[in-house]
Design a protein around this motif. Structure first.
Motif, PDB file in Angstrom:
ATOM      1  N   ASN A 235       0.822  -1.213   0.000  1.00 34.97           N
ATOM      2  CA  ASN A 235       0.000   0.000   0.000  1.00 34.97           C
ATOM      3  C   ASN A 235       0.856   1.264   0.000  1.00 34.97           C
ATOM      4  O   ASN A 235       0.430   2.309   0.500  1.00 34.97           O
ATOM      5  N   ASP A 236       2.045   1.170  -0.563  1.00 32.93           N
ATOM      6  CA  ASP A 236       2.944   2.309  -0.522  1.00 32.93           C
ATOM      7  C   ASP A 236       3.960   2.190  -1.646  1.00 32.93           C
ATOM      8  O   ASP A 236       4.268   1.087  -2.109  1.00 32.93           O
ATOM      9  N   LEU A 237       4.465   3.322  -2.099  1.00 37.81           N
ATOM     10  CA  LEU A 237       5.502   3.359  -3.122  1.00 37.81           C
ATOM     11  C   LEU A 237       6.570   4.336  -2.633  1.00 37.81           C
ATOM     12  O   LEU A 237       6.293   5.522  -2.443  1.00 37.81           O
ATOM     13  N   ILE A 238       7.792   3.836  -2.405  1.00 40.16           N
ATOM     14  CA  ILE A 238       8.838   4.634  -1.778  1.00 40.16           C
ATOM     15  C   ILE A 238      10.010   4.791  -2.746  1.00 40.16           C
ATOM     16  O   ILE A 238      10.570   3.807  -3.226  1.00 40.16           O
ATOM     17  N   ALA A 239      10.372   6.029  -3.031  1.00 47.67           N
ATOM     18  CA  ALA A 239      11.520   6.307  -3.887  1.00 47.67           C
ATOM     19  C   ALA A 239      12.810   5.999  -3.132  1.00 47.67           C
ATOM     20  O   ALA A 239      12.996   6.451  -1.998  1.00 47.67           O
ATOM     21  N   VAL A 240      13.704   5.233  -3.746  1.00 46.24           N
ATOM     22  CA  VAL A 240      14.966   4.860  -3.104  1.00 46.24           C
ATOM     23  C   VAL A 240      16.098   4.895  -4.131  1.00 46.24           C
ATOM     24  O   VAL A 240      15.878   4.684  -5.321  1.00 46.24           O
ATOM     25  N   ASN A 241      17.279   5.189  -3.640  1.00 47.81           N
ATOM     26  CA  ASN A 241      18.508   5.010  -4.407  1.00 47.81           C
ATOM     27  C   ASN A 241      19.281   3.859  -3.776  1.00 47.81           C
ATOM     28  O   ASN A 241      19.337   3.747  -2.544  1.00 47.81           O
ATOM     29  N   LEU A 242      19.893   3.020  -4.600  1.00 44.59           N
ATOM     30  CA  LEU A 242      20.530   1.802  -4.113  1.00 44.59           C
ATOM     31  C   LEU A 242      22.006   1.776  -4.490  1.00 44.59           C
ATOM     32  O   LEU A 242      22.406   2.296  -5.538  1.00 44.59           O
ATOM     33  N   GLU A 243      22.793   1.148  -3.621  1.00 46.93           N
ATOM     34  CA  GLU A 243      24.189   0.864  -3.942  1.00 46.93           C
ATOM     35  C   GLU A 243      24.413  -0.637  -3.856  1.00 46.93           C
ATOM     36  O   GLU A 243      24.058  -1.269  -2.860  1.00 46.93           O
ATOM     37  N   VAL A 244      24.972  -1.211  -4.887  1.00 46.97           N
ATOM     38  CA  VAL A 244      25.198  -2.662  -4.947  1.00 46.97           C
ATOM     39  C   VAL A 244      26.336  -3.027  -3.998  1.00 46.97           C
ATOM     40  O   VAL A 244      27.454  -2.524  -4.119  1.00 46.97           O
ATOM     41  N   ARG A 245      26.041  -3.911  -3.051  1.00 44.63           N
ATOM     42  CA  ARG A 245      27.050  -4.350  -2.077  1.00 44.63           C
ATOM     43  C   ARG A 245      27.562  -5.757  -2.362  1.00 44.63           C
ATOM     44  O   ARG A 245      28.691  -6.088  -2.035  1.00 44.63           O
ATOM     45  N   ASN A 246      26.732  -6.598  -2.940  1.00 46.58           N
ATOM     46  CA  ASN A 246      27.158  -7.944  -3.318  1.00 46.58           C
ATOM     47  C   ASN A 246      26.223  -8.483  -4.393  1.00 46.58           C
ATOM     48  O   ASN A 246      25.093  -7.993  -4.552  1.00 46.58           O
ATOM     49  N   HIS A 247      26.694  -9.439  -5.152  1.00 44.66           N
ATOM     50  CA  HIS A 247      25.839 -10.058  -6.170  1.00 44.66           C
ATOM     51  C   HIS A 247      26.344 -11.463  -6.469  1.00 44.66           C
ATOM     52  O   HIS A 247      27.483 -11.817  -6.173  1.00 44.66           O
ATOM     53  N   GLY A 248      25.453 -12.276  -7.035  1.00 46.84           N
ATOM     54  CA  GLY A 248      25.789 -13.639  -7.406  1.00 46.84           C
ATOM     55  C   GLY A 248      24.662 -14.240  -8.222  1.00 46.84           C
ATOM     56  O   GLY A 248      23.530 -13.747  -8.193  1.00 46.84           O
ATOM     57  N   ARG A 249      24.958 -15.282  -8.942  1.00 53.58           N
ATOM     58  CA  ARG A 249      23.942 -15.924  -9.777  1.00 53.58           C
ATOM     59  C   ARG A 249      23.271 -17.062  -9.014  1.00 53.58           C
ATOM     60  O   ARG A 249      23.895 -17.728  -8.185  1.00 53.58           O
ATOM     61  N   ARG A 250      21.992 -17.260  -9.331  1.00 45.96           N
ATOM     62  CA  ARG A 250      21.223 -18.329  -8.687  1.00 45.96           C
ATOM     63  C   ARG A 250      20.323 -18.983  -9.722  1.00 45.96           C
ATOM     64  O   ARG A 250      19.751 -18.300 -10.581  1.00 45.96           O
ATOM     65  N   ILE A 251      20.194 -20.290  -9.637  1.00 47.43           N
ATOM     66  CA  ILE A 251      19.317 -21.029 -10.545  1.00 47.43           C
ATOM     67  C   ILE A 251      18.024 -21.348  -9.821  1.00 47.43           C
ATOM     68  O   ILE A 251      18.028 -21.955  -8.744  1.00 47.43           O
ATOM     69  N   LEU A 252      16.906 -20.902 -10.397  1.00 45.49           N
ATOM     70  CA  LEU A 252      15.589 -21.130  -9.806  1.00 45.49           C
ATOM     71  C   LEU A 252      15.139 -22.572 -10.042  1.00 45.49           C
ATOM     72  O   LEU A 252      15.756 -23.328 -10.792  1.00 45.49           O
ATOM     73  N   GLY A 253      14.031 -22.923  -9.395  1.00 50.87           N
ATOM     74  CA  GLY A 253      13.506 -24.285  -9.525  1.00 50.87           C
ATOM     75  C   GLY A 253      13.124 -24.641 -10.942  1.00 50.87           C
ATOM     76  O   GLY A 253      13.151 -25.821 -11.329  1.00 50.87           O
ATOM     77  N   ASN A 254      12.758 -23.633 -11.748  1.00 51.45           N
ATOM     78  CA  ASN A 254      12.372 -23.905 -13.136  1.00 51.45           C
ATOM     79  C   ASN A 254      13.570 -23.926 -14.088  1.00 51.45           C
ATOM     80  O   ASN A 254      13.412 -23.982 -15.309  1.00 51.45           O
ATOM     81  N   GLY A 255      14.781 -23.838 -13.525  1.00 49.63           N
ATOM     82  CA  GLY A 255      15.986 -23.878 -14.336  1.00 49.63           C
ATOM     83  C   GLY A 255      16.447 -22.523 -14.839  1.00 49.63           C
ATOM     84  O   GLY A 255      17.516 -22.411 -15.449  1.00 49.63           O
ATOM     85  N   LYS A 256      15.671 -21.475 -14.569  1.00 50.40           N
ATOM     86  CA  LYS A 256      16.021 -20.136 -15.024  1.00 50.40           C
ATOM     87  C   LYS A 256      17.095 -19.549 -14.125  1.00 50.40           C
ATOM     88  O   LYS A 256      17.028 -19.656 -12.898  1.00 50.40           O
ATOM     89  N   GLU A 257      18.100 -18.912 -14.698  1.00 45.60           N
ATOM     90  CA  GLU A 257      19.174 -18.302 -13.921  1.00 45.60           C
ATOM     91  C   GLU A 257      18.900 -16.819 -13.730  1.00 45.60           C
ATOM     92  O   GLU A 257      18.530 -16.105 -14.680  1.00 45.60           O
ATOM     93  N   VAL A 258      19.087 -16.341 -12.516  1.00 42.71           N
ATOM     94  CA  VAL A 258      18.848 -14.933 -12.200  1.00 42.71           C
ATOM     95  C   VAL A 258      20.063 -14.380 -11.459  1.00 42.71           C
ATOM     96  O   VAL A 258      20.902 -15.124 -10.956  1.00 42.71           O
ATOM     97  N   LEU A 259      20.110 -13.058 -11.404  1.00 43.07           N
ATOM     98  CA  LEU A 259      21.161 -12.377 -10.667  1.00 43.07           C
ATOM     99  C   LEU A 259      20.605 -11.914  -9.325  1.00 43.07           C
ATOM    100  O   LEU A 259      19.614 -11.178  -9.282  1.00 43.07           O
ATOM    101  N   ARG A 260      21.196 -12.376  -8.230  1.00 46.25           N
ATOM    102  CA  ARG A 260      20.794 -11.950  -6.885  1.00 46.25           C
ATOM    103  C   ARG A 260      21.655 -10.756  -6.479  1.00 46.25           C
ATOM    104  O   ARG A 260      22.875 -10.875  -6.400  1.00 46.25           O
ATOM    105  N   LEU A 261      21.011  -9.617  -6.225  1.00 50.43           N
ATOM    106  CA  LEU A 261      21.717  -8.398  -5.831  1.00 50.43           C
ATOM    107  C   LEU A 261      21.391  -8.052  -4.380  1.00 50.43           C
ATOM    108  O   LEU A 261      20.223  -8.018  -3.988  1.00 50.43           O
ATOM    109  N   GLY A 262      22.427  -7.794  -3.590  1.00 51.07           N
ATOM    110  CA  GLY A 262      22.248  -7.251  -2.253  1.00 51.07           C
ATOM    111  C   GLY A 262      22.623  -5.781  -2.285  1.00 51.07           C
ATOM    112  O   GLY A 262      23.737  -5.418  -2.686  1.00 51.07           O
ATOM    113  N   CYS A 263      21.690  -4.918  -1.912  1.00 54.15           N
ATOM    114  CA  CYS A 263      21.889  -3.475  -2.047  1.00 54.15           C
ATOM    115  C   CYS A 263      21.620  -2.761  -0.729  1.00 54.15           C
ATOM    116  O   CYS A 263      20.785  -3.198   0.069  1.00 54.15           O
ATOM    117  N   SER A 264      22.308  -1.656  -0.524  1.00 52.74           N
ATOM    118  CA  SER A 264      22.024  -0.794   0.623  1.00 52.74           C
ATOM    119  C   SER A 264      21.326   0.465   0.127  1.00 52.74           C
ATOM    120  O   SER A 264      21.527   0.894  -1.019  1.00 52.74           O
TER     121      SER A 264
END
Length: 266
Positions: A209-238
């Motif tokens: 019930n809300d929309l918040i404007a944010v700016n992000l800085e990438v702190r870590n990232h890595g690839r992950r394979i989902l259950g359907n076999g699709k590969e995605v990029l996992r980003l940890g941001c501050s």
């Protein structure tokens, strides 16, 4: 309008079940303030009314522990407005613990040859000791999303910011976890390829019930394979320079979900 939001900020946090995080004992309050002074913790001081703000530190407490001394703003206009302000809303952190309090009846008092602001020791301090760093695993039923700018630069910029000559679009990605300091999300590999340290500006955290404007800085990232076999990029941001109002809206959402989860487990 912004003054009213700031003024209600402290009250709304009290009403959201945060009584256990309020310090009201004079000795506890003075110890915490002295610890902030000893650690030279930066304090964001917001003038109410007026909407102005500046960074300060606690210089010292009076010997009778009745008064608090803050570094005055070097900006003469802000300093004069500060002396006229009805309230000062102060926000800081210590050991990743969010701390906020209000000051009243502030005045100017020289201390060791420099101007300082002085005010009575606050009657209460909000210290979000445990949950401020709490990272919420977002339930799938809440469908929390982050809206990111999909930009293609003709000049080869790697930093995701608003450059001239950049074509701007947006896309939504799922948020995996959320805290007061940042979030993790999963992005399709063909959408973007940020590196650690990149800043992604112009994002929006999409709460139910809300929309918040944010700016992000990438702190870590890595690839992950989902259950359907699709590969995605996992980003940890501050979050970068997150306004007080936005930080507290996020914090209230975390408390709300945590209460819901506890109710289900009960």
């Amino acid at each position: 309008m912004s003054d009213q939001i700031d003024e209600n900020l402290f009250v709304s946090l009290q009403e959201d079940g945060l009584e256990e995080f309020l310090l009201r004992g004079r000795s506890q309050i003075c110890r915490l303030l002295q610890e902030l002074a000893n650690n030279h913790a930066l304090i964001s001081v917001h003038l109410l009314p007026g909407g102005l703000s500046f960074l300060s530190t606690i210089v010292t407490l009076s010997e009778d522990e009745e008064w608090l001394f803050l570094d005055a703003s070097p900006n003469e206009i802000i300093h004069r407005r500060c002396l006229q302000a009805e309230r000062l809303f102060c926000v800081t952190q210590l050991n990743k613990v969010r701390i906020q309090f209000r000051l009243h009846n502030n005045s100017e008092v020289p201390f060791e040859g420099r101007p300082t602001l002085t005010a009575p020791i606050p009657d209460e301090i909000l210290r979000l000791q445990r949950r401020d760093a709490f990272r919420l695993q977002v339930p799938l039923s809440h469908g929390l999303k982050c809206i990111l700018p999909a930009q293609e630069s003709r000049h080869g910029h790697r930093r995701h910011s608003h450059h001239e000559g950049v074509r701007k679009k947006t896309f939504e990605v799922p948020v995996i976890d959320l805290s007061a300091g940042g979030l993790s999300m999963e992005i399709p590999l063909n959408k973007t390829s940020p590196i650690v340290g990149d800043q992604i500006n112009g994002c929006f955290l999409k709460l139910p019930n809300d929309l918040i404007a944010v700016n992000l800085e990438v702190r870590n990232h890595g690839r992950r394979i989902l259950g359907n076999g699709k590969e995605v990029l996992r980003l940890g941001c501050s979050f970068v320079s997150l306004p007080i109002q936005a930080a507290n809206r996020i914090q209230r959402f975390i408390y709300q979900i945590e209460r819901e989860l506890r109710a289900v487990e009960a």
